[in-house]
Design a protein around this motif. Sequence first.
Motif, mmCIF file in Angstrom:
data_model
loop_
_atom_site.group_PDB
_atom_site.id
_atom_site.type_symbol
_atom_site.label_atom_id
_atom_site.label_comp_id
_atom_site.label_asym_id
_atom_site.label_seq_id
_atom_site.Cartn_x
_atom_site.Cartn_y
_atom_site.Cartn_z
ATOM 1 N N GLY A 103 -18.035 11.536 -9.785
ATOM 2 C CA GLY A 103 -19.378 11.958 -10.205
ATOM 3 C C GLY A 103 -20.194 10.851 -10.840
ATOM 4 O O GLY A 103 -21.368 11.047 -11.164
ATOM 5 N N VAL A 104 -19.589 9.665 -11.046
ATOM 6 C CA VAL A 104 -20.337 8.578 -11.692
ATOM 7 C C VAL A 104 -21.008 7.708 -10.623
ATOM 8 O O VAL A 104 -20.351 7.253 -9.688
ATOM 9 C CB VAL A 104 -19.403 7.705 -12.571
ATOM 10 N N GLU A 113 -18.245 16.269 -18.328
ATOM 11 C CA GLU A 113 -17.355 16.468 -19.483
ATOM 12 C C GLU A 113 -16.258 15.401 -19.515
ATOM 13 O O GLU A 113 -15.885 14.883 -20.573
ATOM 14 C CB GLU A 113 -16.758 17.887 -19.394
ATOM 15 N N GLN A 114 -15.770 15.041 -18.345
ATOM 16 C CA GLN A 114 -14.706 14.027 -18.267
ATOM 17 C C GLN A 114 -15.234 12.678 -18.783
ATOM 18 O O GLN A 114 -14.538 11.965 -19.523
ATOM 19 C CB GLN A 114 -14.202 13.889 -16.823
ATOM 20 N N VAL A 115 -16.460 12.338 -18.393
ATOM 21 C CA VAL A 115 -17.047 11.075 -18.864
ATOM 22 C C VAL A 115 -17.216 11.120 -20.387
ATOM 23 O O VAL A 115 -16.897 10.153 -21.094
ATOM 24 C CB VAL A 115 -18.404 10.813 -18.157
ATOM 25 N N VAL A 116 -17.684 12.251 -20.888
ATOM 26 C CA VAL A 116 -17.857 12.401 -22.344
ATOM 27 C C VAL A 116 -16.513 12.156 -23.045
ATOM 28 O O VAL A 116 -16.430 11.460 -24.064
ATOM 29 C CB VAL A 116 -18.433 13.808 -22.685
ATOM 30 N N ASP A 124 -24.062 11.005 -10.612
ATOM 31 C CA ASP A 124 -24.627 11.408 -9.312
ATOM 32 C C ASP A 124 -25.495 12.647 -9.512
ATOM 33 O O ASP A 124 -25.248 13.435 -10.424
ATOM 34 C CB ASP A 124 -23.477 11.808 -8.356
ATOM 35 N N LYS A 125 -26.450 12.815 -8.591
ATOM 36 C CA LYS A 125 -27.287 14.017 -8.657
ATOM 37 C C LYS A 125 -26.430 15.274 -8.547
ATOM 38 O O LYS A 125 -26.738 16.312 -9.116
ATOM 39 C CB LYS A 125 -28.309 14.007 -7.516
ATOM 40 N N SER A 126 -25.331 15.156 -7.790
ATOM 41 C CA SER A 126 -24.503 16.340 -7.539
ATOM 42 C C SER A 126 -23.319 16.457 -8.509
ATOM 43 O O SER A 126 -22.411 17.250 -8.288
ATOM 44 C CB SER A 126 -23.974 16.261 -6.103
ATOM 45 N N ALA A 127 -23.323 15.658 -9.585
ATOM 46 C CA ALA A 127 -22.187 15.690 -10.526
ATOM 47 C C ALA A 127 -22.035 17.089 -11.132
ATOM 48 O O ALA A 127 -23.022 17.740 -11.480
ATOM 49 C CB ALA A 127 -22.402 14.659 -11.627
ATOM 50 N N THR A 128 -20.786 17.516 -11.270
ATOM 51 C CA THR A 128 -20.531 18.860 -11.816
ATOM 52 C C THR A 128 -20.413 18.771 -13.340
ATOM 53 O O THR A 128 -20.135 17.693 -13.890
ATOM 54 C CB THR A 128 -19.205 19.429 -11.266
ATOM 55 N N PRO A 129 -20.567 19.907 -14.030
ATOM 56 C CA PRO A 129 -20.389 19.902 -15.497
ATOM 57 C C PRO A 129 -19.013 19.370 -15.899
ATOM 58 O O PRO A 129 -18.875 18.700 -16.920
ATOM 59 C CB PRO A 129 -20.550 21.378 -15.875
ATOM 60 N N GLU A 130 -17.998 19.635 -15.087
ATOM 61 C CA GLU A 130 -16.637 19.163 -15.419
ATOM 62 C C GLU A 130 -16.579 17.632 -15.345
ATOM 63 O O GLU A 130 -15.929 16.982 -16.173
ATOM 64 C CB GLU A 130 -15.587 19.745 -14.441
ATOM 65 N N PRO A 174 -25.447 12.895 -23.821
ATOM 66 C CA PRO A 174 -26.077 13.235 -22.538
ATOM 67 C C PRO A 174 -27.597 13.294 -22.706
ATOM 68 O O PRO A 174 -28.096 13.791 -23.713
ATOM 69 C CB PRO A 174 -25.505 14.620 -22.215
ATOM 70 N N ILE A 175 -28.305 12.742 -21.732
ATOM 71 C CA ILE A 175 -29.751 12.611 -21.848
ATOM 72 C C ILE A 175 -30.428 13.515 -20.824
ATOM 73 O O ILE A 175 -30.186 13.390 -19.630
ATOM 74 C CB ILE A 175 -30.168 11.143 -21.654
ATOM 75 N N PRO A 176 -31.261 14.436 -21.324
ATOM 76 C CA PRO A 176 -31.955 15.315 -20.386
ATOM 77 C C PRO A 176 -32.886 14.488 -19.517
ATOM 78 O O PRO A 176 -33.616 13.634 -20.017
ATOM 79 C CB PRO A 176 -32.746 16.256 -21.301
ATOM 80 N N GLY A 177 -32.834 14.679 -18.227
ATOM 81 C CA GLY A 177 -33.686 13.863 -17.344
ATOM 82 C C GLY A 177 -34.112 14.653 -16.141
ATOM 83 O O GLY A 177 -33.867 15.850 -16.079
ATOM 84 N N GLY A 178 -34.745 14.004 -15.193
ATOM 85 C CA GLY A 178 -35.267 14.656 -14.007
ATOM 86 C C GLY A 178 -34.188 15.386 -13.208
ATOM 87 O O GLY A 178 -33.825 16.516 -13.530
ATOM 88 N N ASP A 179 -33.635 14.711 -12.197
ATOM 89 C CA ASP A 179 -32.711 15.429 -11.322
ATOM 90 C C ASP A 179 -31.261 14.999 -11.512
ATOM 91 O O ASP A 179 -30.380 15.406 -10.794
ATOM 92 C CB ASP A 179 -33.141 15.255 -9.855
ATOM 93 N N ARG A 180 -31.011 14.133 -12.474
ATOM 94 C CA ARG A 180 -29.621 13.738 -12.713
ATOM 95 C C ARG A 180 -29.393 13.546 -14.216
ATOM 96 O O ARG A 180 -30.323 13.338 -14.979
ATOM 97 C CB ARG A 180 -29.284 12.457 -11.961
ATOM 98 N N VAL A 181 -28.140 13.613 -14.601
ATOM 99 C CA VAL A 181 -27.792 13.431 -16.015
ATOM 100 C C VAL A 181 -27.351 11.988 -16.227
ATOM 101 O O VAL A 181 -26.665 11.416 -15.381
ATOM 102 C CB VAL A 181 -26.650 14.397 -16.403
ATOM 103 N N SER A 182 -27.778 11.405 -17.327
ATOM 104 C CA SER A 182 -27.225 10.125 -17.748
ATOM 105 C C SER A 182 -26.563 10.348 -19.101
ATOM 106 O O SER A 182 -26.965 11.243 -19.847
ATOM 107 C CB SER A 182 -28.316 9.070 -17.890
ATOM 108 N N ILE A 183 -25.589 9.537 -19.405
ATOM 109 C CA ILE A 183 -24.904 9.700 -20.691
ATOM 110 C C ILE A 183 -24.926 8.371 -21.433
ATOM 111 O O ILE A 183 -24.400 7.363 -20.939
ATOM 112 C CB ILE A 183 -23.441 10.175 -20.473
#
Length: 339
Positions: free
Chosen positions: A58-59, A15-18, A6-12, A30-39
């Motif tokens: 957060g997913v 980390e849980q997904v990782v 999600d755009k609003s996903a927290t670092p925690e 983790p892939i640097p992207g526009g306004d959201r993170v993808s892994i």
Amino acid sequence: MLVVMDKSATPEQIEQVVKVIEGRGCTARPIPGGDRVSIGVLNNEGPVDAALFIGLPGVKDAVPITKPYKLVSRETRTADTIIQVGEATIGKGYLTIIAGPCAIEGRDQAMTIARHVQKAGAQLFRGGAFKPRTSPYSFQGLGEAGLKILAGVRENTGLPVVTEVMDFQTFDMVEHYADVVQIGTRNMQNFSLLKRAGQSYRPILLKRGMAATIEEWLMAAEYIMAQGNHQVILCERGVRTFVHHSRNTLDLSAVPVVKKESHLPIMVDPSHAAGRRDQVLPLSRAAVAANAHGLMVEVHHQPDQALSDGAQSLYPEQFELLCRQVRAIFKVCGEDEPF
Ligand code: PEP
Ligand code: MN
């Protein structure tokens, strides 16, 4: 598999997904992207179940990746990769021109050509210090002395410099002096070199192997990205065919195909495709009309005395004309490219 947060996903939550990915024995990227993170989920043996991720806080989604290349693919990252090198920008919306001699032959030669190409509008300077030559008796390049000359050109002109690395042993040295490290056609599938390039802090300009399919080429880029370096510029430079009227055959269809498959910038080198000066201008015009993100062109102030690739090197006035023409074409075809 690509886990889209999600755009609003927290670092925690990320980390849980990782942790879930690593808990399955896979690598999480983790892939640097526009306004959201993808892994990205890498190194999985067989398919990964989307149910592992959907429902985690957060997913947003978990989507299978259908291509053999992952990090390179538009399935993984829809936003185009834009690469900044000094003042030069490479990627969607820009027409970037890299120009210079095939080989650095000396300080005066390099500076003379650099001044010409800068005046004409090149944003980066190129020149080989380590040259992959067909004959062991041909000029092999000045080595570190050539790299020092390149650094001097950068100091004097402000132009970032692009130069080829030929082997693992000299990688540290080339990386130290260059702003962009080039991997040539002959090394496109030198996998240990690609892995080292993946650990580099420099953008990598990856030329297409002279007999490589687009899939093989994109897999070579994947080797670099899989090691963590996401700054990859692809460069089409012609493939070997049965013809004799040019050194190679410029495969311009690679440009739209690569743009559809990948978010990475794609440039065209008309010089090594043509092998002769009289084809460089028309091929350059066509490449820009096809929406390539830029050109890499060989230029020499005295091509008849060049120590390599004189026959395909443009005179400075020809390069000036090329820049004027391709900028005009870019205005018509490039700015609103539909990809
Ligand atoms: C070069 O750009 O100097 C070069 C040797 O190109 P390629 O690897 O495409 O032949
Ligand atoms: Mn050359």
